[in-house]
Design a protein around this motif. Structure first.
Motif, PDB file in Angstrom:
ATOM      1  N   ALA A 266       0.891  -1.336   0.108  1.00 17.55           N
ATOM      2  CA  ALA A 266      -0.167   0.109   0.164  1.00 17.55           C
ATOM      3  C   ALA A 266       0.910   1.288   0.050  1.00 17.55           C
ATOM      4  O   ALA A 266       0.619   2.295  -0.680  1.00 17.55           O
ATOM      5  N   ILE A 267       1.980   1.225   0.808  1.00  9.40           N
ATOM      6  CA  ILE A 267       2.863   2.503   0.757  1.00  9.40           C
ATOM      7  C   ILE A 267       3.453   2.376  -0.481  1.00  9.40           C
ATOM      8  O   ILE A 267       3.678   3.712  -1.097  1.00  9.40           O
ATOM      9  N   SER A 268       4.034   1.429  -0.928  1.00 10.17           N
ATOM     10  CA  SER A 268       4.750   1.767  -2.408  1.00 10.17           C
ATOM     11  C   SER A 268       3.765   2.033  -3.510  1.00 10.17           C
ATOM     12  O   SER A 268       4.374   2.635  -4.471  1.00 10.17           O
ATOM     13  N   CYS A 269       2.574   1.647  -3.317  1.00 11.88           N
ATOM     14  CA  CYS A 269       1.602   2.114  -4.546  1.00 11.88           C
ATOM     15  C   CYS A 269       0.889   3.429  -4.162  1.00 11.88           C
ATOM     16  O   CYS A 269      -0.074   3.673  -5.136  1.00 11.88           O
ATOM     17  N   GLY A 270       0.975   3.939  -2.916  1.00 13.77           N
ATOM     18  CA  GLY A 270       0.284   5.299  -2.446  1.00 13.77           C
ATOM     19  C   GLY A 270      -1.078   4.984  -2.174  1.00 13.77           C
ATOM     20  O   GLY A 270      -1.853   6.079  -2.378  1.00 13.77           O
ATOM     21  N   VAL A 271      -1.350   3.879  -1.995  1.00 13.04           N
ATOM     22  CA  VAL A 271      -2.852   3.831  -1.532  1.00 13.04           C
ATOM     23  C   VAL A 271      -3.251   4.219  -0.235  1.00 13.04           C
ATOM     24  O   VAL A 271      -2.333   3.934   0.961  1.00 13.04           O
ATOM     25  N   SER A 272      -4.311   4.890  -0.055  1.00 11.54           N
ATOM     26  CA  SER A 272      -4.639   5.569   1.269  1.00 11.54           C
ATOM     27  C   SER A 272      -5.242   4.542   2.123  1.00 11.54           C
ATOM     28  O   SER A 272      -5.721   3.635   1.920  1.00 11.54           O
TER      29      SER A 272
END
Ligand code: DC
Length: 223
Positions: A42-48
């Motif tokens: 999630a962090i690396s894909c920028g997902v909130s």
């Protein structure tokens, strides 16, 4: 046979579960690593962390696996697809985010069947928060590990230093308290002691002493 080991952050679960696996020659399954892998994705894909639908989709699409070396029952690496995420899932950023990801019911329902299937064939020590209550409610041995808040903060501080991350003990203690709050108050499979679990307070005990206690519980179970 399944040995379920649950407990709050830094209660000694990982160290003890690994040692139990090596002593009894059981496979070791770290379910927290799976939630950590989703948080790292999630962090690396920028997902909130507020976007529960996207996080559920990410959990369903994230193929987490473990690599074993020789006959060691403890995996040497955590993989997402063909990417080694062993270090990435232990960063302070993932520490801070993972409870927010693990509290989402859709993320849990993507992870639990995989956890169950990974322990289908071999005797396995499974470590997490809901193993004795939800993932393996029929586990032959259920252990709930605790330790005093001060001891837990000291342990996590030591882990952070050993991993080369800067840390302050007060901040580490606050982080553990906050993760416990989220893990134990969430609606979906909160951290809780199974009614038939044996609670072991590891404060002041050596790893070997805790492993001895668990090995005794295992030998007391008719196979
Ligand atoms: O044990 P750990 O610190 O690696 O766990 C990481 C996070 O995942 C923590 O916030 C609790 C959550 N978790 C969970 O909700 N259910 C599990 N079976 C294992 C971990």
């Amino acid at each position: 046979m399944i040995i379920a080991i649950d407990g709050p952050a830094a209660s000694g679960k990982s160290t003890v579960a690994r040692a139990v696996a090596r002593r009894l020659r059981y496979r070791y399954l770290d379910t927290g690593a799976m939630y950590r892998a989703v948080a790292a994705e999630a962090i690396s894909c920028g997902v909130s962390f507020e976007d529960t639908v996207a996080l559920q989709g990410l959990a369903e699409a994230t193929h987490v696996s473990f690599t074993y070396h020789g006959d060691d029952p403890v995996p040497s690496a955590v993989m997402v697809g063909s990417r080694d995420v062993t270090s990435e899932i232990r960063t302070p950023a993932v520490d801070a985010a993972v409870s927010l990801v693990a509290r989402i019911p859709g993320v849990r329902s993507a992870m639990v069947p995989i956890q169950q299937s990974l322990a289908l064939t071999d005797d396995t020590v499974v470590e997490g928060r809901d193993i004795g209550t939800v993932v393996f409610p029929d586990a032959a041995v259920k252990v709930y590990l605790t330790a005093s808040p001060e001891e837990r903060a000291r342990r996590r501080f030591g882990d952070r230093e050993a991993a080369g991350h800067e840390a302050e003990i007060a901040a580490v203690a606050a982080d553990i308290t906050e993760r416990d709050r989220i893990d134990s108050t969430r609606a979906a499979s909160p951290l809780a002691t199974a009614s038939d679990a044996t609670t072991i307070d590891t404060t002041g005990l050596t790893v070997d002493e805790v492993v001895d206690r668990i090995a005794e519980l295992v030998s007391g179970v008719a196979r």
